[in-house]
Write a protein that holds these residues in place. Structure first.
Motif, mmCIF file in Angstrom:
data_model
loop_
_atom_site.group_PDB
_atom_site.id
_atom_site.type_symbol
_atom_site.label_atom_id
_atom_site.label_comp_id
_atom_site.label_asym_id
_atom_site.label_seq_id
_atom_site.Cartn_x
_atom_site.Cartn_y
_atom_site.Cartn_z
ATOM 1 N N HIS A 29 30.178 54.764 38.215
ATOM 2 C CA HIS A 29 31.525 54.693 38.767
ATOM 3 C C HIS A 29 32.552 54.720 37.656
ATOM 4 C CE1 HIS A 29 30.140 52.583 42.717
ATOM 5 N NE2 HIS A 29 29.775 53.842 42.644
ATOM 6 N N ASN A 30 33.637 55.450 37.894
ATOM 7 C CA ASN A 30 34.703 55.502 36.889
ATOM 8 C C ASN A 30 35.572 54.251 36.920
ATOM 9 O OD1 ASN A 30 33.887 58.001 36.046
ATOM 10 N ND2 ASN A 30 35.446 59.126 37.178
ATOM 11 N N TYR A 31 35.857 53.756 38.118
ATOM 12 C CA TYR A 31 36.802 52.675 38.259
ATOM 13 C C TYR A 31 36.079 51.329 38.239
ATOM 14 C CZ TYR A 31 40.555 55.874 39.556
ATOM 15 O OH TYR A 31 41.503 56.854 39.549
ATOM 16 N N MET A 32 36.626 50.400 37.452
ATOM 17 C CA MET A 32 36.086 49.032 37.414
ATOM 18 C C MET A 32 37.226 48.029 37.423
ATOM 19 S SD MET A 32 32.747 49.355 34.919
ATOM 20 C CE MET A 32 32.043 47.800 35.484
ATOM 21 N N TYR A 33 36.947 46.831 37.971
ATOM 22 C CA TYR A 33 37.990 45.839 38.210
ATOM 23 C C TYR A 33 37.459 44.446 37.885
ATOM 24 C CZ TYR A 33 39.184 49.681 41.445
ATOM 25 O OH TYR A 33 39.427 50.909 42.008
ATOM 26 N N TRP A 34 38.380 43.581 37.466
ATOM 27 C CA TRP A 34 38.090 42.154 37.343
ATOM 28 C C TRP A 34 39.050 41.399 38.254
ATOM 29 C CZ3 TRP A 34 34.201 39.419 35.639
ATOM 30 C CH2 TRP A 34 33.349 39.938 34.658
ATOM 31 N N TYR A 35 38.451 40.495 39.068
ATOM 32 C CA TYR A 35 39.218 39.612 39.934
ATOM 33 C C TYR A 35 38.836 38.171 39.627
ATOM 34 C CZ TYR A 35 39.978 43.699 43.003
ATOM 35 O OH TYR A 35 40.322 44.922 43.522
ATOM 36 N N ARG A 36 39.726 37.257 39.966
ATOM 37 C CA ARG A 36 39.392 35.847 39.968
ATOM 38 C C ARG A 36 39.653 35.287 41.363
ATOM 39 N NH1 ARG A 36 43.102 32.024 36.372
ATOM 40 N NH2 ARG A 36 42.403 30.507 37.916
ATOM 41 N N GLN A 37 38.846 34.302 41.765
ATOM 42 C CA GLN A 37 38.984 33.687 43.076
ATOM 43 C C GLN A 37 39.011 32.181 42.898
ATOM 44 O OE1 GLN A 37 35.745 34.227 45.928
ATOM 45 N NE2 GLN A 37 37.211 34.267 47.612
ATOM 46 N N ASP A 38 40.157 31.595 43.181
ATOM 47 C CA ASP A 38 40.291 30.155 43.133
ATOM 48 C C ASP A 38 39.890 29.565 44.491
ATOM 49 O OD1 ASP A 38 43.295 30.620 41.201
ATOM 50 O OD2 ASP A 38 41.216 30.417 40.539
ATOM 51 N N PRO A 39 39.486 28.286 44.549
ATOM 52 C CA PRO A 39 39.024 27.684 45.814
ATOM 53 C C PRO A 39 40.026 27.861 46.945
ATOM 54 C CG PRO A 39 38.567 26.224 43.967
ATOM 55 C CD PRO A 39 39.385 27.352 43.415
ATOM 56 N N GLY A 40 39.544 28.355 48.083
ATOM 57 C CA GLY A 40 40.399 28.517 49.249
ATOM 58 C C GLY A 40 41.412 29.640 49.135
ATOM 59 N N MET A 41 41.237 30.482 48.139
ATOM 60 C CA MET A 41 42.200 31.556 47.924
ATOM 61 C C MET A 41 41.498 32.904 47.958
ATOM 62 S SD MET A 41 44.982 29.867 47.490
ATOM 63 C CE MET A 41 46.144 30.980 46.713
ATOM 64 N N GLY A 42 42.286 33.939 48.147
ATOM 65 C CA GLY A 42 41.736 35.282 48.048
ATOM 66 C C GLY A 42 41.570 35.681 46.595
#
Lengths: 114, 111
Positions: A29-42
């Motif tokens: 895949h060309n596209y890559m992402y980093w996300y963070r998820q805090d408790p109770g959050m998106g």
């Protein structure tokens, strides 16, 4: 295919320490992402990359750095860890063909900063 | 006003019931809409993907998008205990851009 893999699964850091969260995908895949998820959050976007050598900031990039030297790998670097960076970190990848697209997520890295 | 609003629940329903999950959004540029399911301590997995307005059905799942009202829904028919999870809505304006997520709704299906 293993899909998107992330290491480590869990880590405890002391304030001020640094670490690198690893992310690898074997789907070309060309596209890559980093996300963070805090408790109770998106999930909130930290950084993303549209291909090797190209990265850009997301919604919450402060305190993080990324690099993309290969298609497969997209590591996330935390410098000077702070308690506010306690979160679950997800890496994702996506392909570029037309039509329906899917972001594939890794299993996540749980980070606790004390 | 947050970009994407989603009731966090928990929403508890008996097995076999029809479940309705919803999100509202404020950014009129959003045109790609997704629903993800996330089990505890796992990464999100894509359930439904919709471009622009309309309905899409896949087995027991139906996704609806009403761009005029900035409102999206996910319906689950004949709900099963295995459907118990957190359901996240997500959307974006530009194809392959990063996603903007709702907080997620925690769904519990009682056997």
């Amino acid at each position: 295919n293993a899909g998107v893999t992330q290491t480590p699964k869990f880590r405890i850091l002391k304030i001020g320490q640094s670490m690198t969260l690893q992310c690898t995908q074997d789907m070309n895949h060309n596209y890559m992402y980093w996300y963070r998820q805090d408790p109770g959050m998106g999930l909130k976007l930290i950084y993303y990359s549209v291909g090797a050598g190209i990265t850009d900031k997301g919604e919450v990039p402060n305190g993080y750095n990324v690099s993309r030297s290969t298609t497969e790998d997209f590591p996330l670097r935390l410098e000077l860890a702070a308690p506010s960076q306690t979160s679950v970190y997800f890496c994702a990848s996506s392909y570029t063909s037309w039509g329906e697209e899917t972001q594939y997520f890794g299993p996540g890295t749980r980070l606790l900063v004390l | 006003q947050k970009e994407v609003e989603q009731d966090p629940g928990p929403l508890s329903v008996p097995e076999g019931a029809i479940v309705s999950l919803n999100c509202t959004y404020s950014n009129s540029a959003f045109q790609y809409f997704m629903w993800y399911r996330q089990y505890s301590r796992k990464g999100p997995e894509l359930l439904m993907y919709t471009y622009s307005s309309g309905n899409k059905e896949d087995g027991r799942f139906t996704a609806q998008v009403d761009k005029s009202s900035k409102y999206i829904s996910l319906f689950i028919r004949d709900s099963q205990p295995s459907d118990s999870a957190t359901y996240l809505c997500a959307m974006r304006a530009i194809r392959l851009d990063g996603l903007t997520f709702g907080k997620g709704t925690h769904l519990i299906i009682q056997p």
